[in-house]
Design a protein around this motif. Structure first.
Motif, short mmCIF file in Angstrom:
data_model
loop_
_atom_site.label_atom_id
_atom_site.label_comp_id
_atom_site.label_asym_id
_atom_site.label_seq_id
_atom_site.Cartn_x
_atom_site.Cartn_y
_atom_site.Cartn_z
N THR A 1 0.83 -1.22 0.00
CA THR A 1 0.00 0.00 0.00
C THR A 1 0.85 1.25 0.00
O THR A 1 0.64 2.17 -0.80
CB THR A 1 -0.94 0.01 1.22
OG1 THR A 1 -1.76 -1.16 1.20
CG2 THR A 1 -1.82 1.25 1.21
N GLU A 2 1.83 1.30 0.88
CA GLU A 2 2.63 2.53 1.05
C GLU A 2 3.69 2.70 -0.03
O GLU A 2 4.07 3.83 -0.35
CB GLU A 2 3.28 2.52 2.43
CG GLU A 2 2.27 2.54 3.57
CD GLU A 2 2.89 2.19 4.91
OE1 GLU A 2 4.05 2.58 5.15
OE2 GLU A 2 2.22 1.53 5.73
N VAL A 3 4.16 1.59 -0.58
CA VAL A 3 5.18 1.67 -1.64
C VAL A 3 4.60 1.24 -2.98
O VAL A 3 4.80 1.89 -3.99
CB VAL A 3 6.41 0.80 -1.29
CG1 VAL A 3 7.45 0.91 -2.40
CG2 VAL A 3 7.00 1.22 0.05
N GLY A 4 3.86 0.13 -3.01
CA GLY A 4 3.30 -0.35 -4.27
C GLY A 4 4.35 -1.11 -5.07
O GLY A 4 5.24 -1.74 -4.52
N PRO A 5 4.27 -1.05 -6.42
CA PRO A 5 5.24 -1.76 -7.25
C PRO A 5 6.64 -1.20 -7.05
O PRO A 5 6.83 0.00 -6.84
CB PRO A 5 4.74 -1.52 -8.68
CG PRO A 5 3.89 -0.29 -8.59
CD PRO A 5 3.28 -0.32 -7.22
N ARG A 6 7.66 -2.11 -7.14
CA ARG A 6 9.01 -1.73 -6.76
C ARG A 6 10.02 -2.25 -7.79
O ARG A 6 10.83 -3.13 -7.51
CB ARG A 6 9.34 -2.33 -5.36
CG ARG A 6 8.27 -1.98 -4.34
CD ARG A 6 8.37 -2.78 -3.07
NE ARG A 6 8.14 -4.21 -3.21
CZ ARG A 6 6.95 -4.80 -3.33
NH1 ARG A 6 5.85 -4.06 -3.38
NH2 ARG A 6 6.84 -6.11 -3.44
N LEU A 7 9.93 -1.72 -9.00
CA LEU A 7 10.86 -2.14 -10.04
C LEU A 7 12.28 -1.80 -9.62
O LEU A 7 12.56 -0.68 -9.19
CB LEU A 7 10.52 -1.44 -11.36
CG LEU A 7 11.31 -1.88 -12.59
CD1 LEU A 7 10.97 -3.32 -12.97
CD2 LEU A 7 11.04 -0.94 -13.77
N ALA A 8 13.18 -2.77 -9.71
CA ALA A 8 14.55 -2.58 -9.25
C ALA A 8 15.19 -1.35 -9.89
O ALA A 8 15.12 -1.16 -11.10
CB ALA A 8 15.37 -3.82 -9.56
N GLY A 9 15.77 -0.49 -9.05
CA GLY A 9 16.43 0.71 -9.53
C GLY A 9 15.54 1.92 -9.66
O GLY A 9 16.03 3.02 -9.94
N SER A 10 14.24 1.74 -9.44
CA SER A 10 13.30 2.86 -9.55
C SER A 10 13.25 3.68 -8.27
O SER A 10 13.78 3.28 -7.22
CB SER A 10 11.89 2.34 -9.86
OG SER A 10 11.39 1.60 -8.75
#
Length: 470
Positions: free
Chosen positions: A57-66
């Motif tokens: 919820t607080e971060v969501g999707p986390r593509l590496a390096g983003s």
């Protein structure tokens, strides 16, 4: 002269050439009783789900390096501290940065219509409009003569099979990782594949691909399974042209971190039992089952152990690994950083197969430690977990360390529907059953506590090993 066997053995021992067998590893009854109570407490706790909900919820999707990946690192560091971990730190991980910006595709000509697709991680940008050539499987494309696909789009229509242990993903991932290079060798201008998934939704599955050295990469993408079916039906009617436009690609180097939290052991704090999952995710969904759940449940397991009156002898170390999705960068970095401390790593297990109930347990520990493994299995049994020697292997991020000799265990989750959501927009929190996740927390808490309480070790030692693959 006749040599009496016991005289020879005594002489060899004195010379240091014959070593006594290691003492059998066992777990004290007091620890077994404490772990039984811990199991019931964890089953009644919602902590694992709460942590997973917080991350997604607080971060969501986390593509590496983003930018979101960087926020996830800060989230994990703060969450470990808020959960009462005794020590929290970051370990830097570097890797090439891949970015997704947009992707579009459509059939052009007489039967013009849009297609749902997604760029594969590692694909270059590019727009290609060309005739599609279908191949039933990877072997057929790899057998295509050089130059036979010049100016065309190669399409592999391999259908992945559903299985509790995810066995069908082995070929699905090969189609994704080896297909583009096979297409290039045959001269193709672009590559399409049926998604490596078991759903029938219009949600294409992404994932990393590779290009063999010496080849010039071409735009590569996965079609949603209904769109792969549609394209196959259109091809049965005659030649089909597709226009695909991908805006994505590599953009320099990125820096992220493995985030590490420890619950300090009582009498042997320098020795550790390691559990964890990977912090990054692909970008279409919110990374709930892959692998927010793994991070949430292992964080919760460690925190619940930290709340116990009777702490284990050894330290519980929980690692939220960086960039698993694009090449096990966090796992490889951890192994390289800690290789000189491999003997201090008592045993390790990783959760990276969703949030389904755990149904099986085994460890690759040597025979002298299998008595302790059976004791762990007995405490896990009331959770519906069977002891299955010979089935299962180490998780992806701990595999680089397991290959150097670290002892490992496998807690196998039910992945019957995992590949319905894997790497798609549907990888969201609502796909997680809180009760199933609590069972996972209980299993990892029991496993870690008992392994950390054992008298004796589980065989970690610096040596080349080829552990079984999941």
């Amino acid at each position: 002269m006749r040599v009496v066997p016991w005289v020879l053995a005594t002489s060899l021992l004195a010379a240091g050439t014959l070593q006594a067998a290691p003492r059998a590893t066992a777990i004290p009854d007091k620890a077994v009783a404490a772990a039984t109570q811990l199991r019931e407490h964890a089953l009644a706790s919602n902590l694992g789900y709460e942590i997973t909900a917080s991350l997604t919820t607080e971060v969501g999707p986390r593509l590496a390096g983003s930018e979101a990946d960087a926020r996830a690192v800060k989230w994990a560091e703060a969450k470990f501290k808020a959960l009462g971990y005794d020590k929290v730190w970051l370990e830097e991980v570097r890797f090439p940065k891949w970015e997704r910006r947009s992707e579009h595709a459509s059939v052009v000509g007489t039967n013009a219509q849009p297609l749902a697709l997604i760029a594969l991680g590692g694909s270059p940008a590019g727009t290609v409009e060309a005739e599609v050539v279908r191949f039933a499987d990877l072997a057929a494309l790899e057998a295509a003569p050089a130059g036979s696909l010049v100016g065309k789009i190669a399409f592999i229509d391999h259908r992945m099979e559903r299985a509790r242990d995810g066995a069908g993903y082995g070929m699905g991932s090969k189609v994704r990782s080896r297909g583009p290079s096979a297409a290039i060798r045959a001269g193709a201008a672009a590559y399409l594949m049926r998604s490596a998934g078991t759903d029938s939704h219009r949600n294409p599955h992404t994932g990393i691909t590779r290009f063999d050295a010496g080849l010039t990469p071409v735009p590569s993408a996965a079609l949603a399974t209904p769109d792969a079916d549609q394209l196959t039906r259109l091809l049965a009617l005659g030649p089909v042209r597709v226009r695909m436009a991908l805006d994505c690609g590599w953009n320099g180097e990125a820096v992220s971190h493995n985030v590490v939290g420890e619950i300090r052991g009582k009498s042997k704090p320098q020795e550790v039992v390691l559990i964890g999952g990977h912090l990054d995710s692909w970008d279409p969904g919110t990374g709930a089952i892959d692998d927010g759940a793994g991070v949430g449940l292992t964080m919760a397991a460690g925190a619940l152990i930290g709340q116990m009156r009777q702490r284990p002898a050894r330290t519980i170390r929980v690692v939220a690994f960086a960039n698993e999705e694009q090449g096990l960068y966090g796992g490889k970095a951890y192994a390289a950083t800690h290789v000189n401390d491999i003997r201090k790593h008592q045993l390790a297990a990783e959760s990276d197969f969703g949030a389904g109930r755990i149904y099986a347990f085994r460890s690759g520990a040597p025979e002298y430690a299998q008595g302790a493994v059976k004791q762990i299995a007995e405490v896990l049994a009331p959770l519906g977990i069977a002891h299955t020697p010979g089935e299962g292997g180490p998780g992806p991020d701990i595999s680089p360390f397991a290959e150097r000799g670290m002892a490992w265990a496998s807690l196998r989750q039910d992945g019957t529907d995992y590949f319905d959501y894997h790497h798609t927009p549907d990888d969201t929190l609502d796909k997680i059953d809180p009760r199933a996740l609590a069972q996972n927390v209980a299993a990892y808490a029991v496993f870690a506590y008992l392994a950390a309480s054992a008298d004796g070790d589980f065989g970690s030692d610096l040596k080349a090993v080829k552990p079984p693959q999941e």
